[in-house]
Write a protein that holds these residues in place. Structure first.
Motif, PDB file in Angstrom:
ATOM      1  N   UNK A   1       0.940  -1.032   0.061  1.00  0.00           N
ATOM      2  CA  UNK A   1       0.037   0.523   0.328  1.00  0.00           C
ATOM      3  C   UNK A   1       0.575   0.917   0.006  1.00  0.00           C
ATOM      4  N   UNK A   2       1.958   1.527   0.958  1.00  0.00           N
ATOM      5  CA  UNK A   2       2.994   2.732   0.608  1.00  0.00           C
ATOM      6  C   UNK A   2       3.897   2.574  -0.662  1.00  0.00           C
ATOM      7  N   UNK A   3       4.170   1.650  -0.626  1.00  0.00           N
ATOM      8  CA  UNK A   3       4.348   1.127  -1.804  1.00  0.00           C
ATOM      9  C   UNK A   3       3.807   2.151  -3.793  1.00  0.00           C
ATOM     10  N   UNK A   4       1.983   1.999  -3.688  1.00  0.00           N
ATOM     11  CA  UNK A   4       1.355   2.045  -4.878  1.00  0.00           C
ATOM     12  C   UNK A   4       0.916   4.034  -4.278  1.00  0.00           C
ATOM     13  N   UNK A   5       1.138   4.237  -2.594  1.00  0.00           N
ATOM     14  CA  UNK A   5       0.946   5.693  -2.577  1.00  0.00           C
ATOM     15  C   UNK A   5       1.814   6.212  -3.167  1.00  0.00           C
ATOM     16  N   UNK A   6       3.249   6.150  -2.627  1.00  0.00           N
ATOM     17  CA  UNK A   6       4.323   7.075  -2.675  1.00  0.00           C
ATOM     18  C   UNK A   6       5.405   6.360  -4.116  1.00  0.00           C
ATOM     19  N   UNK A   7       4.185   5.983  -5.314  1.00  0.00           N
ATOM     20  CA  UNK A   7       5.063   5.732  -6.292  1.00  0.00           C
ATOM     21  C   UNK A   7       6.390   5.335  -6.712  1.00  0.00           C
TER      22      UNK A   7
ATOM     23  N   UNK B   1      -0.584   2.403 -13.483  1.00  0.00           N
ATOM     24  CA  UNK B   1      -0.498   2.855 -12.162  1.00  0.00           C
ATOM     25  C   UNK B   1       0.866   2.040 -11.517  1.00  0.00           C
ATOM     26  N   UNK B   2       0.663   1.333 -11.648  1.00  0.00           N
ATOM     27  CA  UNK B   2       0.458  -0.226 -10.256  1.00  0.00           C
ATOM     28  C   UNK B   2       0.852  -2.140 -11.193  1.00  0.00           C
ATOM     29  N   UNK B   3       2.489  -2.134 -10.889  1.00  0.00           N
ATOM     30  CA  UNK B   3       2.973  -3.605 -12.167  1.00  0.00           C
ATOM     31  C   UNK B   3       3.704  -4.351 -11.121  1.00  0.00           C
ATOM     32  N   UNK B   4       2.700  -5.062 -10.780  1.00  0.00           N
ATOM     33  CA  UNK B   4       3.080  -6.413  -9.422  1.00  0.00           C
ATOM     34  C   UNK B   4       3.866  -7.803  -9.782  1.00  0.00           C
ATOM     35  N   UNK B   5       4.985  -8.330 -10.365  1.00  0.00           N
ATOM     36  CA  UNK B   5       5.485  -8.907 -10.699  1.00  0.00           C
ATOM     37  C   UNK B   5       5.469 -10.184  -9.285  1.00  0.00           C
ATOM     38  N   UNK B   6       4.593 -11.038  -9.337  1.00  0.00           N
ATOM     39  CA  UNK B   6       4.556 -12.597  -8.790  1.00  0.00           C
ATOM     40  C   UNK B   6       5.643 -13.938  -8.893  1.00  0.00           C
ATOM     41  N   UNK B   7       6.328 -14.094  -8.557  1.00  0.00           N
ATOM     42  CA  UNK B   7       7.268 -15.667  -9.066  1.00  0.00           C
ATOM     43  C   UNK B   7       9.034 -13.560  -9.963  1.00  0.00           C
ATOM     44  N   UNK B   8       8.751 -12.445  -9.017  1.00  0.00           N
ATOM     45  CA  UNK B   8       9.881 -12.219  -9.990  1.00  0.00           C
ATOM     46  C   UNK B   8      11.510 -12.460  -9.696  1.00  0.00           C
TER      47      UNK B   8
ATOM     48  N   UNK C   1       6.471  -0.134  -8.728  1.00  0.00           N
ATOM     49  CA  UNK C   1       6.687  -1.029  -9.022  1.00  0.00           C
ATOM     50  C   UNK C   1       6.778  -2.166  -8.186  1.00  0.00           C
ATOM     51  N   UNK C   2       5.833  -3.726  -7.772  1.00  0.00           N
ATOM     52  CA  UNK C   2       5.808  -4.442  -6.796  1.00  0.00           C
ATOM     53  C   UNK C   2       6.579  -5.631  -7.147  1.00  0.00           C
ATOM     54  N   UNK C   3       8.071  -5.694  -6.637  1.00  0.00           N
ATOM     55  CA  UNK C   3       8.866  -7.228  -6.939  1.00  0.00           C
ATOM     56  C   UNK C   3       8.510  -7.958  -6.011  1.00  0.00           C
ATOM     57  N   UNK C   4       7.820  -9.162  -6.017  1.00  0.00           N
ATOM     58  CA  UNK C   4       7.880 -10.558  -4.745  1.00  0.00           C
ATOM     59  C   UNK C   4       8.360 -12.001  -5.403  1.00  0.00           C
ATOM     60  N   UNK C   5       8.655 -12.368  -4.273  1.00  0.00           N
ATOM     61  CA  UNK C   5       8.921 -14.107  -4.610  1.00  0.00           C
ATOM     62  C   UNK C   5       8.740 -14.809  -3.541  1.00  0.00           C
TER      63      UNK C   5
END
Length: 647
Positions: A38-44, A226-233, A396-400
């Motif tokens: 949420x913070x990453x989205x708010x602060x771009x 506005x938002x890109x989320x990479x799962x299995x990054x 930009x959200x990168x998670x794994x």
């Protein structure tokens, strides 16, 4: 209420999730992740976050993304996760939050039926054999009823059917607005739906292919969200290397030249030069290709030192250039010839750049088979390209579950050019010390010799490894994955285990991955042998999987052409290639394999790693620090005793 507080409230004991799910309880790592997203989205801003197995990362990023009301692209590493997100997870979270934005699932074009190609194949139906014709008629019937043309929903025909490749959409066969099926085109409708959607689910390959189209000024498939989320990054570095490089196969050129010969025979019979020069090109191609195969060339820069091979390559380019000049005089006569001309010109230009071999920051490699050659250009360092891509004003959200090495995310962020990213590691909530045991059998000490080409050494190790596998499988009553780093060892072990275990044995290659997994679950006491594709993206929960055996640490081959080029580049910078490339990649790969074992808070299991380098080499500590805190033992009998308690 702000997005951050709204997100926090959704995960609280009396929040939206608790009202929707029975027995819901707050998981602090999941809440922490949701708030960070949420913070990453708010602060771009850019966020790199490892969430261990069991954190619940899917809901942790979906809830704030949906609550933001912004346009979101969610990119996954596999079709399986892509479909799970779209069919199961996303609808569930939308119900939890009581919202209904437009959503879309977009796959690569070869996942959709092409009505024009189907019609073309149907017109020649009388010349096909019975099985091919049967599959074709089933696909034709399905096409009439299908709403989206997604081949993944075709259940009446085997995924291995030869017909499927003949009827799916391809870039080369697409005629765009000239197509009689343009208005009803499944690929076009899927793209329109994606452009109009608020939440779009894609896979990594499609995402990067779309970015490259944007960079070259061609039509775009996806909006700028506005938002890109990479799962299995964790898969992104290898995918980026492919997309920022280039692959050229001689099969492409062979097909184009044979296509021109056929066009001459059928439609442009008054120009014998087209056929004659096309034949000469095929001869030059064959000679050059055979030279590469005979000399066993894997690094194209070595060709520069072989005058005969270098000359043969440029002779091919000269002949192709002559063919292009001849074709120019016939442009506009036949649509198929115009298309072949464009294809030939593109291949010729790519070949020319490859032959020049003048980018010091790229690896030029050659993969050969008995019939074809694959040329690859891969960047040694992708950080600059990635930095330019991820500098857009987007969240930009990168998670794994597998990004950190020795409790740090620097390897991933540096490789991907993410200099200003926020970095967070959230450990799994599972009780690994009590749920899982890691065993590195002491008596397999000879493995450290690691003499891959010594037949006696392989035979000696094979005998020991098979003995460990047989004991573990019998103690676990089947219910075992045996994971390998090479197909060679898989085949040797599969053959050697016959007669030594009494449980059903499923071997990669016998059927598709999903078929093998389905059969494994149905049997309940099976043993599955697989290589890299089974190290990740596989979710078998509960007592069905009690033991995972791994044959050795998954280091990349030192003979890999790209690795050698990257290693040389690292060495020139006075750094250690092993520490900067080999070790981090192996750690992340091992974590993926280990991650198959404990998938739920009630799971119990034993991991047996038959490579004692993890305990007697200094670099072994990097692996141990990065793995979950399982109970450790060197005594195989202790591990077998624990397996026998899992009922």
């Amino acid at each position: 209420m702000s997005l951050i507080s709204h997100t926090h409230a959704a995960f609280e004991p009396a929040g939206a999730l608790s009202l929707y799910f029975d027995h819901y309880r707050v998981r602090q790592p999941q809440l922490d992740m949701a708030v960070a997203v949420a913070k990453a989205i708010v602060h771009k801003s850019t966020l790199v976050l490892e969430a261990g197995t069991g954190v619940g990362k899917t809901y942790a990023y979906l809830v704030p993304a949906i609550l933001s009301g912004k346009q979101v692209i969610i990119s996954t590493g596999s079709k399986n996760l892509q479909e799970q997100l779209f069919i199961k997870d996303l609808p569930q979270v939308l119900s939890v939050l009581g919202v209904s934005p437009r959503v879309a699932l977009l796959k690569g074009r070869n996942n959709y039926l092409c009505q024009l190609r189907l019609q073309s194949v149907m017109e020649d139906a009388s010349r096909y054999e019975a099985q091919y014709l049967d599959d074709l008629l089933k696909i034709n019937q399905w096409a009439i009823l299908s709403k989206d043309g997604d081949i993944g929903n075709l259940t009446t025909v085997s995924e291995f059917s030869r017909v499927i490749n003949q009827v799916v959409s391809t870039k080369e066969s697409c005629t765009g607005k000239r197509c009689e099926f343009y208005d009803s085109c499944f690929t076009r409708k899927a793209r329109i739906k994606a452009i109009e959607a608020k939440i779009i689910v894609v896979n990594h390959h499609l995402f990067f292919a779309d970015r490259l189209l944007k960079d070259t000024g061609f039509a775009e498939l996806l909006p700028d969200p506005d938002i890109v989320i990479f799962d299995e990054a964790h898969l992104l570095p290898d995918i980026c290397i492919n997309y920022f490089g280039d692959n050229i196969t001689t099969r492409e050129l062979d097909k184009c030249l044979n296509g021109l010969i056929e066009i001459h025979k059928q439609q442009v019979r008054d120009s014998i030069q087209i056929e004659q020069v096309s034949f000469r090109c095929l001869q030059k191609l064959s000679q050059w290709q055979q030279g590469l195969i005979t000399h066993n060339i894997d690094n194209y820069r070595h060709v520069l030192a072989n005058k005969a091979l270098a000359v043969a390559g440029w002779d091919l380019i000269d002949e192709l250039t002559s063919l292009q000049r001849i074709l120019t005089a016939h442009l506009g006569r036949v649509e198929a010839l115009d298309a072949c001309f464009e294809t030939l010109a593109a291949i010729c230009e790519r070949l020319r750049l490859f032959f020049e071999c003048n980018d010091p920051n790229a690896a030029y490699s050659v993969d050969t088979t008995a019939k074809h050659v694959m040329l690859r250009v891969a960047p040694i360092n992708i950080a600059k390209q990635c930095e330019a891509l991820f500098c857009q004003p987007t969240s930009w959200i990168f998670t794994s579950a597998t990004l950190q090495v020795q409790r740090q995310l620097l390897h991933f962020t540096q490789e991907m050019g993410l200099k200003s990213a926020d970095k967070i590691i959230l450990d799994s909530p599972f009780d690994y010390p009590n749920q899982a045991m890691l065993c590195v059998p002491r008596h397999l000490g000879q493995r450290q010799r690691h003499i891959q080409d010594d037949a006696d050494n392989i035979s000696y190790y094979l005998q020991q490894f098979v003995e460990v596998c047989a004991k573990a499988v019998n103690a676990a009553q089947g219910r075992t994955f045996i994971l390998f780093t090479s197909h060679q060892m898989l085949k040797l072990v599969a053959n050697a285990l016959v007669g030594k275990i009494k449980y059903p044995m499923l071997v990669q290659g016998q059927a598709s991955k999903q078929s093998l997994l389905s059969k494994y679950r149905q049997l309940g006491n099976a043993v599955l042998l697989g290589t890299n594709s089974f190290w990740e993206g596989v979710d078998v929960r509960g007592k069905l999987l009690s033991c995972v055996i791994i044959d050795k640490l998954p280091f990349i081959s030192p003979d890999n052409t790209l690795y050698k080029a990257r290693a040389s580049n690292i060495a020139q910078q006075q750094q250690d290639p092993f520490a900067n490339i080999s070790l981090p990649q192996a750690v992340i790969a091992l974590k993926q394999g280990v991650g198959r074992l404990i998938r739920d808070e009630k799971d119990l299991g034993v991991l047996i790693l038959c490579d004692n380098r993890i305990v007697n080499r200094p670099y072994g500590e990097a692996f141990l620090q990065s793995l979950p805190p399982m109970h450790r033992t060197r005594d195989l009998d202790t591990a077998l005793a624990f397996l026998k308690t899992i009922k």
